[in-house]
Scaffold this motif. Structure first.
Motif, PDB file in Angstrom:
ATOM      1  N   LYS A   1       0.844  -1.186   0.000  1.00 16.05           N
ATOM      2  CA  LYS A   1       0.000   0.000   0.000  1.00 16.05           C
ATOM      3  C   LYS A   1       0.884   1.243   0.000  1.00 16.05           C
ATOM      4  N   SER A   2       0.521   2.229  -0.802  1.00 17.21           N
ATOM      5  CA  SER A   2       1.288   3.478  -0.832  1.00 17.21           C
ATOM      6  C   SER A   2       1.005   4.300   0.415  1.00 17.21           C
ATOM      7  N   THR A   3       2.085   4.695   1.098  1.00 23.46           N
ATOM      8  CA  THR A   3       1.964   5.585   2.270  1.00 23.46           C
ATOM      9  C   THR A   3       2.957   6.719   2.071  1.00 23.46           C
ATOM     10  N   PRO A   4       2.577   7.754   1.304  1.00 27.27           N
ATOM     11  CA  PRO A   4       3.515   8.783   0.880  1.00 27.27           C
ATOM     12  C   PRO A   4       4.048   9.644   2.023  1.00 27.27           C
ATOM     13  N   GLU A   5       4.944   9.088   2.813  1.00 26.72           N
ATOM     14  CA  GLU A   5       5.693   9.822   3.833  1.00 26.72           C
ATOM     15  C   GLU A   5       7.160   9.629   3.494  1.00 26.72           C
ATOM     16  N   GLY A   6       7.960  10.669   3.572  1.00 29.38           N
ATOM     17  CA  GLY A   6       9.379  10.519   3.270  1.00 29.38           C
ATOM     18  C   GLY A   6       9.617  10.612   1.777  1.00 29.38           C
ATOM     19  N   ALA A   7      10.392   9.667   1.226  1.00 32.29           N
ATOM     20  CA  ALA A   7      10.698   9.684  -0.204  1.00 32.29           C
ATOM     21  C   ALA A   7       9.461   9.308  -1.017  1.00 32.29           C
ATOM     22  N   ARG A   8       9.503   9.605  -2.307  1.00 32.61           N
ATOM     23  CA  ARG A   8       8.393   9.247  -3.189  1.00 32.61           C
ATOM     24  C   ARG A   8       8.357   7.737  -3.390  1.00 32.61           C
ATOM     25  N   ASP A   9       7.154   7.220  -3.529  1.00 26.95           N
ATOM     26  CA  ASP A   9       6.960   5.804  -3.820  1.00 26.95           C
ATOM     27  C   ASP A   9       7.120   5.533  -5.318  1.00 26.95           C
ATOM     28  N   PHE A  10       7.590   4.338  -5.653  1.00 32.72           N
ATOM     29  CA  PHE A  10       7.423   3.805  -6.997  1.00 32.72           C
ATOM     30  C   PHE A  10       6.065   3.120  -7.032  1.00 32.72           C
ATOM     31  N   LEU A  11       5.220   3.521  -7.978  1.00 31.74           N
ATOM     32  CA  LEU A  11       3.860   2.999  -8.043  1.00 31.74           C
ATOM     33  C   LEU A  11       3.735   1.941  -9.138  1.00 31.74           C
ATOM     34  N   VAL A  12       2.892   0.932  -8.859  1.00 21.73           N
ATOM     35  CA  VAL A  12       2.652  -0.158  -9.800  1.00 21.73           C
ATOM     36  C   VAL A  12       1.143  -0.237 -10.041  1.00 21.73           C
ATOM     37  N   PRO A  13       0.681   0.009 -11.261  1.00 23.19           N
ATOM     38  CA  PRO A  13      -0.759  -0.035 -11.514  1.00 23.19           C
ATOM     39  C   PRO A  13      -1.302  -1.452 -11.431  1.00 23.19           C
ATOM     40  N   SER A  14      -2.547  -1.573 -10.957  1.00 23.98           N
ATOM     41  CA  SER A  14      -3.208  -2.871 -10.863  1.00 23.98           C
ATOM     42  C   SER A  14      -4.152  -3.050 -12.048  1.00 23.98           C
ATOM     43  N   ARG A  15      -3.908  -4.070 -12.864  1.00 20.29           N
ATOM     44  CA  ARG A  15      -4.767  -4.319 -14.021  1.00 20.29           C
ATOM     45  C   ARG A  15      -6.160  -4.767 -13.594  1.00 20.29           C
ATOM     46  N   VAL A  16      -6.227  -5.616 -12.548  1.00 22.45           N
ATOM     47  CA  VAL A  16      -7.525  -6.176 -12.149  1.00 22.45           C
ATOM     48  C   VAL A  16      -8.311  -5.225 -11.244  1.00 22.45           C
ATOM     49  N   ASN A  17      -7.653  -4.147 -10.801  1.00 21.44           N
ATOM     50  CA  ASN A  17      -8.336  -3.116 -10.016  1.00 21.44           C
ATOM     51  C   ASN A  17      -8.059  -1.766 -10.673  1.00 21.44           C
ATOM     52  N   PRO A  18      -8.750  -1.454 -11.758  1.00 17.95           N
ATOM     53  CA  PRO A  18      -8.445  -0.258 -12.555  1.00 17.95           C
ATOM     54  C   PRO A  18      -8.433   1.014 -11.713  1.00 17.95           C
ATOM     55  N   GLY A  19      -7.419   1.857 -11.959  1.00 19.57           N
ATOM     56  CA  GLY A  19      -7.314   3.132 -11.249  1.00 19.57           C
ATOM     57  C   GLY A  19      -6.675   3.017  -9.882  1.00 19.57           C
ATOM     58  N   GLU A  20      -6.310   1.793  -9.477  1.00 15.25           N
ATOM     59  CA  GLU A  20      -5.670   1.612  -8.175  1.00 15.25           C
ATOM     60  C   GLU A  20      -4.228   1.140  -8.369  1.00 15.25           C
ATOM     61  N   PHE A  21      -3.417   1.438  -7.345  1.00 14.96           N
ATOM     62  CA  PHE A  21      -1.982   1.216  -7.487  1.00 14.96           C
ATOM     63  C   PHE A  21      -1.412   0.535  -6.245  1.00 14.96           C
ATOM     64  N   TYR A  22      -0.429  -0.311  -6.477  1.00 14.96           N
ATOM     65  CA  TYR A  22       0.446  -0.765  -5.410  1.00 14.96           C
ATOM     66  C   TYR A  22       1.633   0.206  -5.327  1.00 14.96           C
ATOM     67  N   ALA A  23       2.383   0.116  -4.240  1.00 15.20           N
ATOM     68  CA  ALA A  23       3.676   0.794  -4.159  1.00 15.20           C
ATOM     69  C   ALA A  23       4.745  -0.250  -3.888  1.00 15.20           C
ATOM     70  N   LEU A  24       5.907  -0.060  -4.466  1.00 10.32           N
ATOM     71  CA  LEU A  24       7.046  -0.899  -4.102  1.00 10.32           C
ATOM     72  C   LEU A  24       7.546  -0.432  -2.736  1.00 10.32           C
ATOM     73  N   PRO A  25       7.963  -1.333  -1.865  1.00 12.29           N
ATOM     74  CA  PRO A  25       8.270  -0.957  -0.477  1.00 12.29           C
ATOM     75  C   PRO A  25       9.532  -0.102  -0.351  1.00 12.29           C
ATOM     76  N   GLN A  26       9.406   1.027   0.385  1.00  7.83           N
ATOM     77  CA  GLN A  26      10.586   1.801   0.753  1.00  7.83           C
ATOM     78  C   GLN A  26      11.370   1.075   1.841  1.00  7.83           C
ATOM     79  N   SER A  27      10.668   0.299   2.636  1.00  5.73           N
ATOM     80  CA  SER A  27      11.263  -0.636   3.600  1.00  5.73           C
ATOM     81  C   SER A  27      10.124  -1.531   4.068  1.00  5.73           C
ATOM     82  N   PRO A  28      10.426  -2.676   4.669  1.00 10.45           N
ATOM     83  CA  PRO A  28       9.350  -3.550   5.168  1.00 10.45           C
ATOM     84  C   PRO A  28       8.870  -3.141   6.567  1.00 10.45           C
TER      85      PRO A  28
END
Length: 601
Positions: free
Chosen positions: A178-205
């Protein structure tokens, strides 16, 4: 091209020694260098383990084999069958491990030819880094680069063994989060099966490793890829690797002591270095006041010293106005540099201005007396008191900055490092570890006009500072946070975590998050905290930086197999790159960037 059929490798090139003389061996690798002496051809053959000299003797082999040897060029991939013999005393090569022996070839197979490489496949090659990155597969053949990657492998193996032995479990956490835009910018990954929604690649676990503590795993670690969309430099990459650690029911002292043990074992087993423990611990306030940095390099001694008391109240308006407005006047002492050229002093004025200082003053204690741009404003007694307070003697130089505390500390801290390098005060072979502790919980953002978490919003404040949350004294709150520093580089950091839902809500509130916003961003974590969360804490080490320091390399790009450039590009594979319209439509994405029109030939 020939194949390896019926010819199985028996040894690695760099593993052969004088004790192997007389053995018949089969070697595979690359031609590093070829020398033709007319009837005798010598080839330095290389594989991952090192080099060995191969001898092709026209008088002792069939004509076809020798003719093939004449065709060899650098970077041809070959296989050789031959017998090991000792070199004569006068031909021993002490610069390589196999220098006492050579292999007399009986059979040669050319497995593949090679074009002429764009640079020499050797250590210390003088070629632009962009060329090295474009041909990374060749750059990685160079022995020094292979050593770096092998060292990285050893480091991760030692880490895994240490944590396994100490009861930790390696547990993978999601790459799609889930994208939690605090700190550095997230890299976003679009979801094909959920149009208009995005995952984020983890800045850390971070959240997941805390959830694992709620789940009762108690001791977790992971060597994990992380992603941050931020401006890059020598020790940053958009994708990087960290050693991530979290544990329950342990005090801060327990955590720091355990990590010191890991580092001690790591450096001993990986590079043979003895690291004394325990490490020095220094409060953040002390580090900033004394060294102008929260990651001070302690390999040399040049502390920042406050001389405000000695220069206040004079007719020198620059110092007086700074002190009257709550600022300070500090200096560093550079031993034996009173004869610094004036041109260099002018350069240093520009140097400190980069870090926000308005200017730089100085005092030169020379055999002919005091030299200083503010000499006329003070009597000799004042300069004598400053000398006594700072330990300055004839031949020494004081470099002085007057401004707000943060500006003074930052500018002088950087100037201290510059002088350390210029005066050759830094021993490159010295390892100086340090824990910096008791960080501020918050830092003020002039841009956003609010307090932000110095580490992250899950860091626990010290118990005695909790009453200061959401008051006008928030800036005084200290966190149970700690960073490990090596030679002026932060290699790891972490904290004790908040494990009480009410306190976590209070900290979110202090950062300007409404309950609704906090629940939207961190709802599943807040829900988990309702179910008997244990006290826990942890930290993460930057694996790339750590290996960079162990390998004594200037950039983390030298210890990452396939790094990005400072513009976040992979010039070898040409990523990132455009994708076709069909892919975008499948992801319900429309780009505002116009495609570049192809030029007609």
């Amino acid at each position: 091209m020939e194949t390896l059929q019926g010819m199985k490798r028996t040894h690695h090139c760099g593993a052969l020694r004088k004790t192997d003389v007389g053995q018949e061996v089969v070697l595979c690798g690359w031609v590093s260098r070829r020398r033709d002496h007319g009837g005798l051809i010598f080839v330095d053959m290389r594989d991952r383990s090192g080099f060995v000299q191969i001898v092709f003797d026209e008088a002792a082999m069939n004509e076809g084999t020798f003719h093939k040897a004449e065709s060899l060029r650098n970077e041809f991939c070959i296989a050789v069958r031959g017998k090991i013999r000792a070199r004569s005393e006068e031909t021993i090569n002490p610069n390589i491990d196999t220098g006492e022996i050579e292999v007399v070839c009986a059979e040669l197979r050319i497995l593949n030819t090679s074009k002429t490489p764009p640079f020499y496949i050797q250590d210390g090659v003088d070629v632009d880094e962009m060329v090295r990155l474009k041909y990374r597969y060749l750059d990685l053949r160079r022995p020094e680069m292979q050593k770096n990657i092998i060292l990285r492998h050893r480091v991760t193996k030692i880490m895994r063994d240490f944590f396994d032995r100490n009861g930790f479990l390696e547990i993978e956490t999601p790459m799609l989060c889930k994208s939690t835009p605090e700190g550095a910018r997230d890299f976003l990954v679009p979801s094909r099966v959920n149009p208009g929604e995005f995952y984020a690649l983890p800045q850390s676990p971070q959240i997941f490793k805390q959830i694992l503590q709620v789940a009762g795993f108690e001791k977790y670690f992971q060597i994990v890829r992380c992603f941050r969309d931020e401006d890059l430099r020598a020790d940053r990459q958009p994708e990087f690797t960290q050693l991530d650690i979290e544990m329950s029911f342990m005090s801060q002292d327990d955590i720091l002591t355990l990590m010191e043990g890991m580092i001690k074992e790591l450096f001993k087993k990986a590079i043979g270095a003895d690291v004394p423990t325990p490490f020095e611990r220094m409060e953040w306030d002390t580090a900033m006041d004394k060294y102008g940095s929260d990651k001070p390099d302690l390999r040399f001694d040049m502390p920042l010293m406050d001389i405000s008391e000695y220069v206040k109240g004079s007719s020198f308006k620059v110092f007086n106005s700074v002190i009257e407005n709550g600022g300070m006047v500090k200096c560093i002492k550079v031993d034996g540099y009173a004869d610094i050229p004036r041109r260099r002093l002018d350069d240093l004025v520009k140097f400190v201005q980069v870090y926000g200082a308005k200017g730089l003053a100085w005092i030169q204690y020379t055999a002919d007396g005091i030299k200083s741009p503010f000499k006329k404003f003070y009597d000799d007694e004042t300069f004598a008191k400053i000398a006594e307070a700072t330990g300055a003697k004839t031949g020494d130089l004081l470099l002085v900055v007057a401004d707000k505390r943060l500006v003074v500390d930052t500018a002088l801290g950087q100037l201290r490092l510059e002088m350390g390098k210029e005066r050759n005060l830094i021993d490159p072979d010295k390892l100086r570890f340090l824990w910096v502790v008791d960080f501020p919980m918050y830092e003020w953002s002039d841009e956003e006009h609010r307090f932000k978490a110095m580490h992250h919003p899950f860091t626990a404040p010290r118990d005695e500072d909790i009453p200061l949350l959401n008051t006008d004294r928030m800036g005084e709150v200290k966190a149970n946070a700690y960073d490990m520093v090596l030679n002026g580089v932060e290699i790891g950091g972490g904290s004790l975590r908040i494990y009480n839902a009410d306190l976590q809500e209070k900290v979110f509130e202090s950062l300007g998050l409404t309950p609704e916003q906090a629940h939207t961003k961190f709802g599943f974590m807040m829900d988990a905290f309702q179910y008997g969360t244990p006290p826990h804490g942890g930290l993460a080490f930057g694996l790339d930086r750590l290996v960079m320091l162990m390998a004594k390399r200037p950039s983390i790009r030298d210890v990452i197999a396939f790094p990005k450039t400072q513009s976040a590009r992979d010039v070898m594979s040409n990523a990132p790159s455009p994708v076709d319209e069909k892919q975008l439509r499948e992801l319900s994405i429309r780009t505002a960037v116009k495609k570049k029109e192809k030029k007609e030939n």
